[in-house]
Enzyme design. Structure first.
Site, short mmCIF file in Angstrom:
data_model
loop_
_atom_site.label_atom_id
_atom_site.label_comp_id
_atom_site.label_asym_id
_atom_site.label_seq_id
_atom_site.Cartn_x
_atom_site.Cartn_y
_atom_site.Cartn_z
N ASP A 80 0.84 -1.19 0.00
CA ASP A 80 0.00 0.00 0.00
C ASP A 80 0.89 1.25 0.00
OD1 ASP A 80 -2.54 1.23 0.35
OD2 ASP A 80 -2.25 1.34 2.52
N HIS A 81 0.61 2.19 -0.88
CA HIS A 81 1.36 3.46 -0.93
C HIS A 81 2.87 3.29 -1.03
CE1 HIS A 81 -2.13 6.01 -0.22
NE2 HIS A 81 -2.52 5.14 0.69
N HIS A 212 -9.60 4.71 -1.01
CA HIS A 212 -8.75 4.71 0.18
C HIS A 212 -9.48 5.44 1.31
CE1 HIS A 212 -4.58 3.48 -1.19
NE2 HIS A 212 -5.32 3.37 -2.29
N SER A 215 -11.99 4.19 6.62
CA SER A 215 -12.41 4.32 8.02
C SER A 215 -13.27 5.56 8.19
CB SER A 215 -11.19 4.44 8.94
OG SER A 215 -10.47 3.25 8.94
N ASN A 234 -10.01 0.37 1.15
CA ASN A 234 -8.93 0.17 2.12
C ASN A 234 -9.34 0.65 3.51
OD1 ASN A 234 -7.57 -0.42 -0.20
ND2 ASN A 234 -5.98 1.13 0.05
N ILE A 235 -9.04 -0.19 4.49
CA ILE A 235 -9.36 0.14 5.89
C ILE A 235 -8.11 -0.05 6.74
CG2 ILE A 235 -10.73 -0.52 7.94
CD1 ILE A 235 -12.59 0.48 5.84
N ASN A 236 -7.78 0.97 7.50
CA ASN A 236 -6.66 0.85 8.42
C ASN A 236 -6.96 1.47 9.79
OD1 ASN A 236 -4.18 0.40 9.55
ND2 ASN A 236 -2.99 1.39 7.96
N THR A 237 -7.28 2.77 9.82
CA THR A 237 -7.42 3.46 11.11
C THR A 237 -8.38 2.76 12.07
OG1 THR A 237 -6.98 5.55 10.00
CG2 THR A 237 -7.96 5.69 12.18
P1 13P Z 1 -8.05 4.57 6.71
O1 13P Z 1 -6.90 4.56 7.66
O2 13P Z 1 -8.78 5.87 6.71
O3 13P Z 1 -8.96 3.42 6.92
O4 13P Z 1 -7.43 4.41 5.24
C1 13P Z 1 -6.67 3.27 4.96
C2 13P Z 1 -6.08 3.34 3.60
O5 13P Z 1 -6.62 3.94 2.70
C3 13P Z 1 -4.81 2.63 3.37
O6 13P Z 1 -4.33 2.86 2.09
#
Ligand code: 13P
Length: 288
Positions: A80-81, A212, A215, A234-237
Site C-alpha cells: 500500500d502506498h 482509500h 475508516s 482500504n481500511i486501516n485506522t
Molecule cells: P483509513 O486509515 O482511513 O482506513 O485508510 C486506509 C487506507 O486507505 C490505506 O491505504
C-alpha cells in the site's frame, strides 16, 4: 486459486467491493483472515511501506502462503502506498500479489513515468498494479478533532485519470473523491463526492477504482460508491483503533497480566469483529 483479477472482475460484475485490511502485526493478520474465513470472503492484506518494514516483506509473503494453504481462501497481499520504484520492486520480488505505487504528490508527468516502469516490471511477474491520481489527504494514525477540509484542487480530475490509465496501463486506480486517511473524532467522516466519482466513471469506463481512507466513511456513501464502480476499499485506522484501544484497556485493568496470548486474544477478537462489519458492508460475504 483464482487470481486477484478474477475477483476484481467478479466484484465489478456483481457490485461488491473487496476489503483491503492493513496490518503490521501477526495478531491483526489472524483476526482479518478469521473474519474472511467465517464470512467466506475474498480478502486483501495490506501493508504500507512502514508496516512492511516492521513486519518484513518476505515474512508477510510467507504468512500469506501459510494462511492461504490452511484456509483455502483467496487471500491477496498488497503493498500500500509504495513511494518509490525501488521499494515497489522489492515487494514484487518478495512475492506480493499486488502493488500500489503512490505518485500522487508528484507532478502528473512524473507519476505517469514511474507508474509505467512499475507496470512494466510487474506485468511479467503476474503482479497487479494500482496507481493514484488526485491527492488523498493525511495518514492512518490520525484522529481529527476539527472538520477535515477537502480542497477542490486535490480531487481527481476525470481527464487526468483517463490520461493516466491510457498511458500507464495500471490495473487499478485510487481516486480522491472526498475520502481521506484517518478519521474525524466524531467517528463519521464527511460525505464522499459521489458527483466526482460519477464524472470519473463516465470518463474512464470500466477501469477498476479503489477507495482509500475507508475508516469513518458514511456507510450509505460507501454502498453507493460500490454501485458506481468502486471494487476495492482500504481500511486501516479503524483496525488500529480497535487493536490499540482494546490492548490499552485490557492491560490497564489487568496490570498483572504479562502473557501475550492472553492480552492479545481480546484485541484479536475486536479486530475480527470490525473486519466482519466491513466485509458485510462491502457485500463480499460468500464471494470467495
Ligand atoms: P483509513 O486509515 O482511513 O482506513 O485508510 C486506509 C487506507 O486507505 C490505506 O491505504
Amino acid at each position: 486459486m483464482k487470481n486477484i483479477r478474477f475477483y476484481l472482475e467478479k466484484a465489478q460484475k456483481e457490485k461488491f467491493a473487496i476489503g483491503q485490511f492493513n496490518f503490521s502485526d501477526f495478531t491483526q493478520v489472524k483476526a482479518i483472515v478469521a473474519s474472511a474465513q467465517n464470512l467466506k470472503s475474498p480478502v486483501i492484506l495490506g501493508t504500507s511501506e512502514g508496516e512492511s518494514k516492521f513486519f518484513g516483506l518476505e515474512e508477510a509473503v510467507a504468512i500469506r502462503n501459510v494462511l492461504r494453504k490452511k484456509t483455502g481462501l483467496p487471500i491477496f497481499l498488497n503493498l500500500d502506498h509504495g513511494k518509490s520504484f525501488e521499494y515497489v520492486k522489492q515487494a514484487i520480488d518478495a512475492g506480493y500479489d499486488m502493488v500500489h505505487f503512490d505518485g500522487s504528490k508528484l507532478p502528473l508527468e512524473e507519476n505517469i513515468k514511474i507508474t509505467k516502469e512499475v507496470v512494466k516490471y510487474a506485468k511479467w511477474r503476474g503482479v497487479t498494479v494500482e496507481g493514484e491520481v488526485g491527492r488523498i489527504g493525511t495518514d492512518s494514525s490520525k484522529l481529527y478533532s476539527d472538520k477535515f477540509e477537502i480542497k477542490e484542487e486535490d480531487l481527481t480530475k476525470p481527464e487526468e485519470a483517463l490520461r493516466f490509465l491510457n498511458e500507464t496501463k495500471a490495473n487499478l486506480l485510487a481516486v480522491s473523491i472526498g475520502n481521506f486517511h484517518g478519521i474525524e473524532i466524531s467517528g463519521v467522516d464527511p460525505n464522499l463526492r459521489l458527483d466526482v466519482l460519477k464524472a470519473i466513471k463516465d470518463k474512464i469506463g470500466n477501469a477498476f477504482l479503489v477507495l482509500h481512507g475507508g475508516s469513518g466513511t458514511p456507510e450509505d456513501d460507501m454502498k453507493e460508491a460500490i454501485k458506481m464502480g468502486i471494487v476495492k476499499i482500504n481500511i486501516n485506522t479503524e483496525l488500529r483503533l480497535a487493536f490499540s484501544g482494546n490492548l490499552r484497556r485490557f492491560l490497564d485493568s489487568n496490570p498483572q497480566e504479562i502473557a501475550p496470548y492472553n492480552f492479545l486474544a481480546d484485541a484479536e477478537r475486536v479486530v475480527e469483529k470490525v473486519v466482519g462489519l466491513k466485509i458485510k458492508m462491502f457485500g463480499s460475504e460468500n464471494k470467495a
